[in-house]
Design an enzyme around this catalytic site. Structure first.
Site, PDB file in Angstrom:
ATOM      1  N   CYS A 113      13.020  36.507  10.825  1.00 33.92           N
ATOM      2  CA  CYS A 113      12.214  36.979  11.965  1.00 33.92           C
ATOM      3  C   CYS A 113      13.132  37.773  12.893  1.00 33.92           C
ATOM      4  CB  CYS A 113      11.513  35.830  12.681  1.00 33.92           C
ATOM      5  SG  CYS A 113      12.600  34.477  13.109  1.00 33.92           S
ATOM      6  N   CYS A 157      14.767  26.903   3.263  1.00 38.02           N
ATOM      7  CA  CYS A 157      15.122  26.604   4.666  1.00 38.02           C
ATOM      8  C   CYS A 157      13.823  26.229   5.360  1.00 38.02           C
ATOM      9  CB  CYS A 157      15.752  27.818   5.352  1.00 38.02           C
ATOM     10  SG  CYS A 157      17.114  28.573   4.443  1.00 38.02           S
TER      11      CYS A 157
END
Length: 418
Positions: free
Chosen positions: A354, A230
């Site tokens: 994250c 990604c």
């Protein structure tokens, strides 16, 4: 510092647009500055810092401005209570007598707030943090309310860290080595570096130290086949390419043409020749299937809620919801499943987000391991020690602003067994 009436007018408009929460706050700000090209650097700094401070302390500012928190009141409350302006500094802002009286009262106001209001985290986020320890929740929340430092990653293909540090300091910048990443530099303040000769030459990129560690634990080596599953705009791709000394093959997959387009100028600056950006339709694209069982290392930096990046993107807490996180964790499981097929025996798979929510992190990895006995967890402290990184977060990499002064990051490293 004194506030001028036009600055206040611009600030109120930016806060109005940002608090619609219909698109990212940084995109709102960039668009506004493109519309208002006559704003100087100081004006932009004041507007940006205050608007983001308002989003970070939105619950408190709204309570101070109750019962009718207009954008103008929110702007003034943030300037006074967060940025510390006094009445003298507001003399040129063309305020009414009623506003001046309200500001005078504002100084001593202490509204009563629940835990969600005090921590500036939505109640549903607190619920999903996976802890009942209020001190831990408050510590994390306080870290997420701070402003993030500016970190650089040195492109080791072009320069050594010490040489970049020396050059920046010679140019009058204050800079230090990052405490954990061996290729990172932390700047004092937020200098604009996008026209700096070393940036234009590709000697450094702007990248949070936590993100640098994610790239390092992949352990990409010369001549290997590596996939950034990604890739986005390619911050970690470029780090992997440098680790590989621009040899072997490095695929940068993404479903967004725009994000891959943003990688192009960065790739050109980097000097890498082993990167192959590829647009894919979805995680089961035929291009991916061709690589099944052939890849040495795969990084899955999964799409996530981004709740670990609230220092930079405080609007995310208003733009995410329990339902969006549920959708994301289903997508994360599907992407991890697909990426795992690429890994050859003895190869490494790193899953990262994250986010600070266990639902997007440990839960995804544990469910994957339960379904795939052919993979085993590699203790993160072992990998960090291999890179001589003085950090021990146990089996997983779990970075947090209040502990490490990085964004909130999670990573797990897995190996495919014979």
């Amino acid at each position: 510092m004194s506030l001028k009436a036009p600055q206040l007018k611009h600030l109120v408009e930016v806060i109005t647009r940002m608090t619609a929460f219909d698109r990212p706050a940084d995109a709102v700000l960039s668009a506004y500055f493109r519309e208002n090209t006559k704003l100087g650097a100081q004006d932009r700094h004041l507007i940006a810092e205050t608007a983001f401070a308002c989003l970070r302390r939105h619950a408190m500012m709204s309570a101070l401005c109750a019962p009718h928190p207009t954008s103008r009141k929110l702007a003034l409350a943030t300037l006074v209570r967060v940025r510390g302006m006094n009445l003298r500094e507001l003399e040129d802002a063309d305020l009414s007598k009623a506003e001046l009286a309200w500001i005078a009262e504002l100084k001593g106001k202490a509204p009563e707030l629940d835990l969600a209001g005090q921590t500036e985290l939505p109640a549903w986020v607190i619920e999903r943090l996976g802890t009942d320890n209020e001190d831990d929740i408050r510590a994390l929340a306080k870290g997420l309310m701070e402003s993030a430092p500016l970190d650089l990653r040195v492109n080791t293909l072009k320069m050594k860290r010490d040489a970049v540090l020396e050059s920046l300091r010679a140019g009058g910048f204050e800079a230090e080595p990052t405490p954990f990443s061996p290729i990172g530099i932390r700047m004092k303040g937020k200098p604009a570096l996008n026209r700096h000769p070393l940036f234009l030459e590709g000697a450094f990129e702007i990248q949070d130290e936590g993100s640098q560690l994610l790239g390092l634990i992949i352990g990409a080596r010369r001549g290997e086949m590596v996939v950034d599953f990604c890739a986005g705009a390619g911050g970690k791709t470029l780090l992997l390419g440098a680790q590989m000394a621009s040899t072997g093959r490095l695929y940068a997959f993404d479903v967004s043409e725009k994000r891959l387009a943003n990688l192009k100028p960065r790739l050109a600056r980097s000097g890498l020749s082993n990167v192959h950006p590829q647009l894919i339709a979805h995680e089961n694209d035929a291009r991916i299937k061709r690589l099944a069982g052939k890849v040495d290392r795969v990084l899955v930096d999964a799409p996530c809620s981004g709740l670990g990046t609230l220092r930079r993107n405080p609007d995310l807490k208003f733009r995410q919801s329990p339902a969006s996180v549920d959708r994301l964790s289903a997508m994360q499981a599907s992407i991890l499943e697909s990426a795992a097929r690429l890994v050859k025996v003895g190869g490494r798979l790193v899953y990262a987000t994250c986010s600070v929510l266990p639902q997007e992190n440990r839960a995804v990895v544990n469910a994957f391991l339960d379904a795939h006995p052919e993979f085993e967890l590699v203790p993160m402290n072992t990998l960090l020690a291999e890179h001589k990184i003085a950090l021990d977060t146990g089996n997983f990499l779990e970075m947090a602003p209040h502990k490490h002064n990085t964004d909130g990051f999670f990573a797990a490293a897995l190996t495919r067994k014979a």
